[in-house]
Design a protein around this motif. Structure first.
Motif, short mmCIF file in Angstrom:
data_model
loop_
_atom_site.label_atom_id
_atom_site.label_comp_id
_atom_site.label_asym_id
_atom_site.label_seq_id
_atom_site.Cartn_x
_atom_site.Cartn_y
_atom_site.Cartn_z
N MET A 1 0.85 -1.17 0.00
CA MET A 1 0.00 0.00 0.00
C MET A 1 0.90 1.24 0.00
SD MET A 1 -2.94 0.92 2.88
CE MET A 1 -3.95 -0.47 2.46
N THR A 2 0.58 2.18 -0.86
CA THR A 2 1.37 3.41 -0.90
C THR A 2 1.00 4.30 0.29
OG1 THR A 2 -0.26 4.67 -2.17
CG2 THR A 2 1.33 3.34 -3.43
N LYS A 3 1.82 5.32 0.51
CA LYS A 3 1.52 6.25 1.60
C LYS A 3 0.18 6.93 1.38
CE LYS A 3 5.73 7.50 3.93
NZ LYS A 3 6.60 8.60 4.33
N ASP A 4 -0.12 7.29 0.13
CA ASP A 4 -1.41 7.93 -0.17
C ASP A 4 -2.57 6.99 0.11
OD1 ASP A 4 -0.25 10.34 -0.88
OD2 ASP A 4 -0.20 9.87 -3.03
N GLU A 5 -2.41 5.73 -0.29
CA GLU A 5 -3.46 4.74 -0.02
C GLU A 5 -3.62 4.52 1.48
OE1 GLU A 5 -3.11 1.89 -3.98
OE2 GLU A 5 -1.70 1.60 -2.31
N LEU A 6 -2.49 4.47 2.18
CA LEU A 6 -2.53 4.31 3.62
C LEU A 6 -3.22 5.50 4.27
CD1 LEU A 6 -1.77 2.88 6.25
CD2 LEU A 6 0.45 4.04 6.14
N HIS A 7 -2.91 6.69 3.80
CA HIS A 7 -3.52 7.90 4.35
C HIS A 7 -5.04 7.85 4.17
CE1 HIS A 7 -4.50 12.24 4.58
NE2 HIS A 7 -3.61 12.19 5.56
N GLU A 8 -5.48 7.48 2.97
CA GLU A 8 -6.91 7.40 2.69
C GLU A 8 -7.57 6.32 3.55
OE1 GLU A 8 -9.75 6.24 -1.08
OE2 GLU A 8 -7.89 7.32 -1.49
N ARG A 9 -6.96 5.14 3.59
CA ARG A 9 -7.49 4.04 4.39
C ARG A 9 -7.44 4.39 5.88
NH1 ARG A 9 -10.82 0.18 5.24
NH2 ARG A 9 -10.00 -1.69 6.21
N GLY A 10 -6.37 5.03 6.30
CA GLY A 10 -6.22 5.43 7.70
C GLY A 10 -7.30 6.41 8.12
N ASN A 11 -7.59 7.38 7.29
CA ASN A 11 -8.65 8.34 7.61
C ASN A 11 -9.99 7.64 7.78
OD1 ASN A 11 -6.97 10.57 7.62
ND2 ASN A 11 -7.41 11.13 5.51
N LYS A 12 -10.25 6.69 6.90
CA LYS A 12 -11.51 5.93 6.99
C LYS A 12 -11.57 5.14 8.30
CE LYS A 12 -14.28 2.55 4.46
NZ LYS A 12 -14.22 1.28 5.16
N LEU A 13 -10.48 4.46 8.63
CA LEU A 13 -10.46 3.64 9.85
C LEU A 13 -10.50 4.50 11.11
CD1 LEU A 13 -7.97 0.82 8.81
CD2 LEU A 13 -10.45 0.62 9.18
N VAL A 14 -9.84 5.65 11.10
CA VAL A 14 -9.89 6.54 12.26
C VAL A 14 -11.32 7.03 12.48
CG1 VAL A 14 -9.19 8.83 13.10
CG2 VAL A 14 -7.47 7.23 12.24
N THR A 15 -12.00 7.38 11.40
CA THR A 15 -13.40 7.79 11.52
C THR A 15 -14.25 6.66 12.09
OG1 THR A 15 -13.18 9.36 9.70
CG2 THR A 15 -15.42 8.62 10.24
N GLU A 16 -14.05 5.45 11.58
CA GLU A 16 -14.78 4.28 12.10
C GLU A 16 -14.47 4.06 13.57
OE1 GLU A 16 -14.50 0.60 9.90
OE2 GLU A 16 -14.50 1.70 8.01
N ALA A 17 -13.21 4.19 13.96
CA ALA A 17 -12.81 3.98 15.35
C ALA A 17 -13.46 5.02 16.26
CB ALA A 17 -11.29 4.02 15.48
N ARG A 18 -13.51 6.25 15.81
CA ARG A 18 -14.13 7.30 16.62
C ARG A 18 -15.62 7.04 16.83
NH1 ARG A 18 -10.75 12.21 13.91
NH2 ARG A 18 -9.07 12.18 15.45
N VAL A 19 -16.30 6.65 15.76
CA VAL A 19 -17.73 6.33 15.87
C VAL A 19 -17.92 5.13 16.81
CG1 VAL A 19 -19.75 5.48 14.59
CG2 VAL A 19 -18.35 7.33 13.64
N ALA A 20 -17.09 4.12 16.62
CA ALA A 20 -17.19 2.92 17.47
C ALA A 20 -16.89 3.26 18.93
CB ALA A 20 -16.24 1.84 16.96
N ALA A 21 -15.94 4.15 19.18
CA ALA A 21 -15.60 4.54 20.54
C ALA A 21 -16.76 5.29 21.20
CB ALA A 21 -14.33 5.38 20.57
N VAL A 22 -17.41 6.15 20.46
CA VAL A 22 -18.57 6.86 21.00
C VAL A 22 -19.67 5.85 21.35
CG1 VAL A 22 -20.44 8.48 20.45
CG2 VAL A 22 -18.08 9.07 19.91
N ASP A 23 -19.88 4.89 20.47
CA ASP A 23 -20.86 3.84 20.76
C ASP A 23 -20.46 3.04 22.00
OD1 ASP A 23 -22.36 4.56 18.55
OD2 ASP A 23 -21.55 2.97 17.27
N ALA A 24 -19.17 2.76 22.14
CA ALA A 24 -18.70 1.99 23.28
C ALA A 24 -18.86 2.78 24.58
CB ALA A 24 -17.23 1.60 23.08
N VAL A 25 -18.55 4.06 24.53
CA VAL A 25 -18.74 4.90 25.73
C VAL A 25 -20.21 4.93 26.10
CG1 VAL A 25 -18.64 7.28 26.59
CG2 VAL A 25 -16.68 6.29 25.39
N ARG A 26 -21.05 5.10 25.10
CA ARG A 26 -22.50 5.12 25.34
C ARG A 26 -22.95 3.81 25.98
NH1 ARG A 26 -24.26 5.91 20.33
NH2 ARG A 26 -23.86 8.12 20.49
N ALA A 27 -22.46 2.70 25.47
CA ALA A 27 -22.83 1.39 26.01
C ALA A 27 -22.27 1.19 27.41
CB ALA A 27 -22.33 0.27 25.08
#
Length: 85
Positions: A1-27
């Protein structure tokens, strides 16, 4: 994976992690556990256990997402390092 691909994938996963963390805190925010009751019955204990399991599952989802991102970062940096050697 190139750095650009990693950056794009990383942004997506960070967003998913943040949403999941909010759900986890709520739970995890279970007022039932801190409310004082004179007695605790079996149904209440089962409900507590179920809610604790739900919170645990939500935090496990955060762990899965962050672990995936860490693997991708490590793999990309190792590949980049190997190409420079």
């Amino acid at each position: 994976m190139t750095k650009d691909e990693l950056h794009e994938r990383g942004n997506k996963l960070v967003t998913e992690a943040r949403v999941a963390a909010v759900d986890a805190v709520r739970a995890s925010m279970l007022t039932e556990f801190i409310e004082k009751h004179k007695t605790v019955d079996v149904q209440q204990l089962k409900r507590w256990r179920g809610r604790a399991r739900d919170a645990l599952g939500a935090w496990q989802r955060v762990d899965e997402i962050v672990s995936e991102l860490l693997r991708e970062v490590e793999k990309t940096y190792e590949s980049e390092k190997a190409s420079h050697d």
